[in-house]
Design an enzyme around this catalytic site. Structure first.
Site, PDB file in Angstrom:
ATOM      1  N   CYS A 145      22.476  62.954  47.617  1.00 26.08           N
ATOM      2  CA  CYS A 145      23.539  62.358  48.038  1.00 26.08           C
ATOM      3  C   CYS A 145      23.514  61.974  49.694  1.00 26.08           C
ATOM      4  CB  CYS A 145      24.891  63.180  48.031  1.00 26.08           C
ATOM      5  SG  CYS A 145      26.338  62.468  48.782  1.00 26.08           S
ATOM      6  N   GLY A 148      26.807  49.584  43.192  1.00 25.59           N
ATOM      7  CA  GLY A 148      27.434  48.541  42.499  1.00 25.59           C
ATOM      8  C   GLY A 148      26.345  47.467  42.068  1.00 25.59           C
TER       9      GLY A 148
HETATM   10  C1  FMN Z   1      32.866  56.505  45.393  1.00 17.95           C
HETATM   11  C2  FMN Z   1      31.488  57.066  44.975  1.00 17.95           C
HETATM   12  C3  FMN Z   1      31.252  58.512  45.063  1.00 17.95           C
HETATM   13  C4  FMN Z   1      30.005  59.021  44.668  1.00 17.95           C
HETATM   14  N1  FMN Z   1      29.760  60.273  44.782  1.00 17.95           N
HETATM   15  C5  FMN Z   1      28.639  60.834  44.286  1.00 17.95           C
HETATM   16  C6  FMN Z   1      28.490  62.307  44.377  1.00 17.95           C
HETATM   17  O1  FMN Z   1      29.408  62.952  45.108  1.00 17.95           O
HETATM   18  N2  FMN Z   1      27.179  62.796  43.881  1.00 17.95           N
HETATM   19  C7  FMN Z   1      26.559  61.715  43.140  1.00 17.95           C
HETATM   20  O2  FMN Z   1      25.197  62.257  42.944  1.00 17.95           O
HETATM   21  N3  FMN Z   1      26.543  60.581  43.134  1.00 17.95           N
HETATM   22  C8  FMN Z   1      27.694  59.920  43.590  1.00 17.95           C
HETATM   23  N4  FMN Z   1      27.841  58.768  43.547  1.00 17.95           N
HETATM   24  C9  FMN Z   1      26.678  57.756  43.211  1.00 17.95           C
HETATM   25  C10 FMN Z   1      26.753  57.368  41.615  1.00 17.95           C
HETATM   26  O3  FMN Z   1      26.830  58.695  40.791  1.00 17.95           O
HETATM   27  C11 FMN Z   1      26.057  56.462  41.187  1.00 17.95           C
HETATM   28  O4  FMN Z   1      24.586  57.263  41.131  1.00 17.95           O
HETATM   29  C12 FMN Z   1      25.595  55.272  42.287  1.00 17.95           C
HETATM   30  O5  FMN Z   1      26.947  54.864  42.620  1.00 17.95           O
HETATM   31  C13 FMN Z   1      25.050  53.917  41.566  1.00 17.95           C
HETATM   32  O6  FMN Z   1      25.544  53.727  40.475  1.00 17.95           O
HETATM   33  P1  FMN Z   1      26.767  52.570  40.150  1.00 17.95           P
HETATM   34  O7  FMN Z   1      26.228  51.424  40.962  1.00 17.95           O
HETATM   35  O8  FMN Z   1      26.968  52.185  38.863  1.00 17.95           O
HETATM   36  O9  FMN Z   1      27.846  53.111  40.998  1.00 17.95           O
HETATM   37  C14 FMN Z   1      28.993  58.205  44.295  1.00 17.95           C
HETATM   38  C15 FMN Z   1      29.326  56.930  44.058  1.00 17.95           C
HETATM   39  C16 FMN Z   1      30.316  56.248  44.355  1.00 17.95           C
HETATM   40  C17 FMN Z   1      30.708  54.646  44.435  1.00 17.95           C
END
Ligand code: FMN
Length: 296
Positions: free
Chosen positions: A114, A210
């Site tokens: 993270c 995203g």
């Molecule tokens: C608002 C938000 C909060 C997130 N919080 C966490 C988190 O606390 N721990 C984690 O492992 N990933 C967290 N992520 C990451 C997502 O799980 C994911 O790995 C990342 O956003 C890429 O995928 P996506 O583009 O589909 O969102 C977060 C993503 C977003 C957008």
């Protein structure tokens, strides 16, 4: 199809909007040993090509989750992957042992990546540099080994895509006994409002997610999949079924949806149903027929 950590709360809040039982699993909001208040606002910012977040791991703490949220989530008949973040390998082991004793968690996802929190010290890091355990093979190995030694549940290592070479880090997680890898997380990023001269995030820096990061994530899944035997959960910018297909072709065994859920809470199920149609169109019966089937 999985719902990604941190994007669907503890799951139960979304039960009305999303048929949770259709999902392969839900990964919970990451839990720390003690409750955390999270980062100062603003915590989200739009960029021209992606979303920036710095939520700062706001959560109710592991014990409250296990007693208050997990039983309610179990009633929805969806496998629950508990995301945990320990501030040291010892703490990760302690938390994994608590999850082992609790009834109802299918697996543990170790959040090693993270960008909104520092995992321990990194002596050489300049001020402001975001360092996470998943940037270092040794630290990754220590965290995974500690968690694996405290539970019989599968431990999934969530790695950072934001490294020069993922392979030695992925191999370290494999050596330490991880059951699978999640690739990947957000990319450390920053956006500044030129008029106010302030960062658009209260925490100054955050993580970019995203569709903007999808091609970066697909590439990392593809080249890591060739160097480890572990199953990979691929994610980053999946919005449509075709996006998920990219990850399967690159070698992922499962795919998760994160940011897309903010615009459409049903996104993980919509992608899943779209995948079924996509398979039928190509005369396929199983997603495994797509896995690694990239034509070169
Ligand atoms: C608002 C938000 C909060 C997130 N919080 C966490 C988190 O606390 N721990 C984690 O492992 N990933 C967290 N992520 C990451 C997502 O799980 C994911 O790995 C990342 O956003 C890429 O995928 P996506 O583009 O589909 O969102 C977060 C993503 C977003 C957008």
């Amino acid at each position: 199809m999985l719902a990604a950590a941190g994007t669907l709360g503890y799951g139960v809040e979304f039960a009305r909007a999303l048929p949770l039982h259709e999902l392969g699993a839900i990964v919970t909001k990451p839990l720390t040993l003690r409750p955390r208040g999270g980062s100062p606002p603003p915590r989200l910012a739009e960029t021209p090509s992606g979303m920036l977040n710095a939520v700062g791991l706001q959560n109710i703490g592991l014990d409250a989750f296990l007693s208050d949220k997990l039983p309610a989530l179990r009633a929805h008949r969806v496998p629950v992957i508990v995301s945990l973040l320990g501030e040291s390998p010892e703490e990760a082991a302690q938390m994994a042992a608590s999850i082992e004793r609790a009834d109802g968690a299918a697996a543990i996802e170790l959040n090693l990546s993270c960008p909104n929190i520092r995992h321990g010290a990194h002596a050489g890091a300049p001020p402001g540099f975001v360092w996470t355990a998943a940037q270092d093979a040794e630290a990754t190995e220590a965290y995974v080994r500690a968690a694996v030694s405290s539970t019989r549940k599968p431990v999934i290592a969530k790695l950072s895509p934001d490294v020069t070479d993922l392979v030695p880090i992925a191999q370290a997680a494999e050596r330490a006994g991880a059951a699978a890898l999640t690739i990947g997380n957000t990319f450390a990023a920053m956006s500044i409002d030129a008029a106010t001269r302030r960062s658009r995030l209260g925490a100054m820096t955050g993580g970019l997610s995203g569709p903007a990061i999808r091609a970066l994530a697909v590439y990392r899944v593809w080249y890591t999949a060739r160097s480890v035997r572990l199953p990979i959960i691929g994610l980053g910018g999946v919005v449509r079924a075709e996006d998920a297909v990219e990850f399967f072709l690159a070698g992922a065994t499962a795919v998760a949806v994160g940011t897309a859920t903010f615009a459409d809470p049903k996104a993980p199920v919509r992608v899943l149903r779209g995948l079924a149609r996509c398979l039928a169109r190509h005369g396929m019966t199983s997603i495994q027929q797509l896995r690694g089937a990239l034509v070169s």
